[in-house]
Write a protein that holds these residues in place. Sequence first.
Motif, PDB file in Angstrom:
ATOM      1  N   MET A 251     -27.481  29.666  17.513  1.00 37.82           N
ATOM      2  CA  MET A 251     -28.276  28.878  16.581  1.00 37.82           C
ATOM      3  C   MET A 251     -28.059  29.374  15.152  1.00 37.82           C
ATOM      4  O   MET A 251     -27.956  30.571  14.889  1.00 37.82           O
ATOM      5  N   LEU A 252     -28.007  28.399  14.239  1.00 36.49           N
ATOM      6  CA  LEU A 252     -27.869  28.690  12.813  1.00 36.49           C
ATOM      7  C   LEU A 252     -29.039  28.053  12.079  1.00 36.49           C
ATOM      8  O   LEU A 252     -29.285  26.849  12.225  1.00 36.49           O
ATOM      9  N   ASP A 253     -29.769  28.857  11.305  1.00 35.76           N
ATOM     10  CA  ASP A 253     -30.907  28.358  10.535  1.00 35.76           C
ATOM     11  C   ASP A 253     -30.436  27.779   9.202  1.00 35.76           C
ATOM     12  O   ASP A 253     -29.674  28.426   8.470  1.00 35.76           O
ATOM     13  N   LEU A 254     -30.921  26.583   8.889  1.00 37.43           N
ATOM     14  CA  LEU A 254     -30.629  25.925   7.622  1.00 37.43           C
ATOM     15  C   LEU A 254     -31.931  25.732   6.862  1.00 37.43           C
ATOM     16  O   LEU A 254     -32.932  25.297   7.442  1.00 37.43           O
TER      17      LEU A 254
ATOM     18  N   LEU B 173     -24.804  25.583   2.331  1.00 33.25           N
ATOM     19  CA  LEU B 173     -24.002  25.925   1.162  1.00 33.25           C
ATOM     20  C   LEU B 173     -22.934  26.915   1.606  1.00 33.25           C
ATOM     21  O   LEU B 173     -23.188  28.121   1.718  1.00 33.25           O
ATOM     22  N   ALA B 174     -21.736  26.397   1.848  1.00 29.22           N
ATOM     23  CA  ALA B 174     -20.687  27.211   2.446  1.00 29.22           C
ATOM     24  C   ALA B 174     -20.279  28.376   1.558  1.00 29.22           C
ATOM     25  O   ALA B 174     -19.907  29.444   2.059  1.00 29.22           O
TER      26      ALA B 174
ATOM     27  N   ASP C 190     -14.392  18.188   4.550  1.00 31.58           N
ATOM     28  CA  ASP C 190     -15.502  18.435   3.628  1.00 31.58           C
ATOM     29  C   ASP C 190     -16.550  19.254   4.351  1.00 31.58           C
ATOM     30  O   ASP C 190     -16.488  19.441   5.577  1.00 31.58           O
ATOM     31  N   ASP C 191     -17.522  19.757   3.597  1.00 35.87           N
ATOM     32  CA  ASP C 191     -18.578  20.552   4.232  1.00 35.87           C
ATOM     33  C   ASP C 191     -19.615  19.657   4.896  1.00 35.87           C
ATOM     34  O   ASP C 191     -20.035  19.895   6.025  1.00 35.87           O
ATOM     35  N   VAL C 192     -20.035  18.586   4.195  1.00 36.64           N
ATOM     36  CA  VAL C 192     -21.132  17.733   4.663  1.00 36.64           C
ATOM     37  C   VAL C 192     -20.783  16.268   4.428  1.00 36.64           C
ATOM     38  O   VAL C 192     -20.223  15.918   3.385  1.00 36.64           O
ATOM     39  N   ALA C 193     -21.130  15.430   5.388  1.00 35.37           N
ATOM     40  CA  ALA C 193     -21.088  13.978   5.182  1.00 35.37           C
ATOM     41  C   ALA C 193     -22.526  13.487   5.195  1.00 35.37           C
ATOM     42  O   ALA C 193     -23.230  13.638   6.191  1.00 35.37           O
TER      43      ALA C 193
END
Length: 214
Positions: A30-33, A49-50, A150-153
């Motif tokens: 799991m990764l927390d955002l 935010l990469a 890309d990082d995000v769509a």
Amino acid sequence: MDGFWQDFTARPADGPPYRDRYSVAVGGRMLDLPIRPLPQPESAVASLLANQASFTVIDRLTESMAALAQRFQPDVVVGLPTLGLTFAPGIARALGQPNYVPLGYSRKFWYRDDLSVPIRSITSPDAEKHLFVDPLILSRLTGRRVLVVDDVASTGRSLKAAAELLALCDVSVVGAVVAMRQGAHDPAKDPFPIAHVFATPRFTRRADGWWPEG
């Protein structure tokens, strides 16, 4: 929020209502955002935010994105600024390619206006920028099968701008790979197939916290 994007955890994801974070699964961990309110105060999105993430997180996401990229069988990887450039080199390397093509927002004096398109993003909706391709590296693109990274769509504006710009370069865009697909989307409206590692909803504020829309 210093602890976000730095490591994965084994704990199960929390359910709504959410307070300040939303957890997603990446490779069984799991990764927390962080949940960030939008200019409309009752709406929010989960944020990645990469360029602030740890190498551990970037490496795991790049590995997952490269696995998704395999099915597109691209000749060349094109990275979108700014944060797509965090992932594009590693994906190109994993696919056995000798380089990748970075697009940019910064206009160099040798760039051409006919090789640029306007673009806006969800995080800076009032600032119109232009997306450029360096004319000196057109030879890497012309007639090739291109994968966009890309990082995000989210709204799809960046990917649609990339599709418009690459159409000027006489290439075939076979698809895109992103780390996060953000919010509701209709694949029929995508400019090309888009693969993602994980998806996050948009959120609406209620009295007890943030709830996914829809």
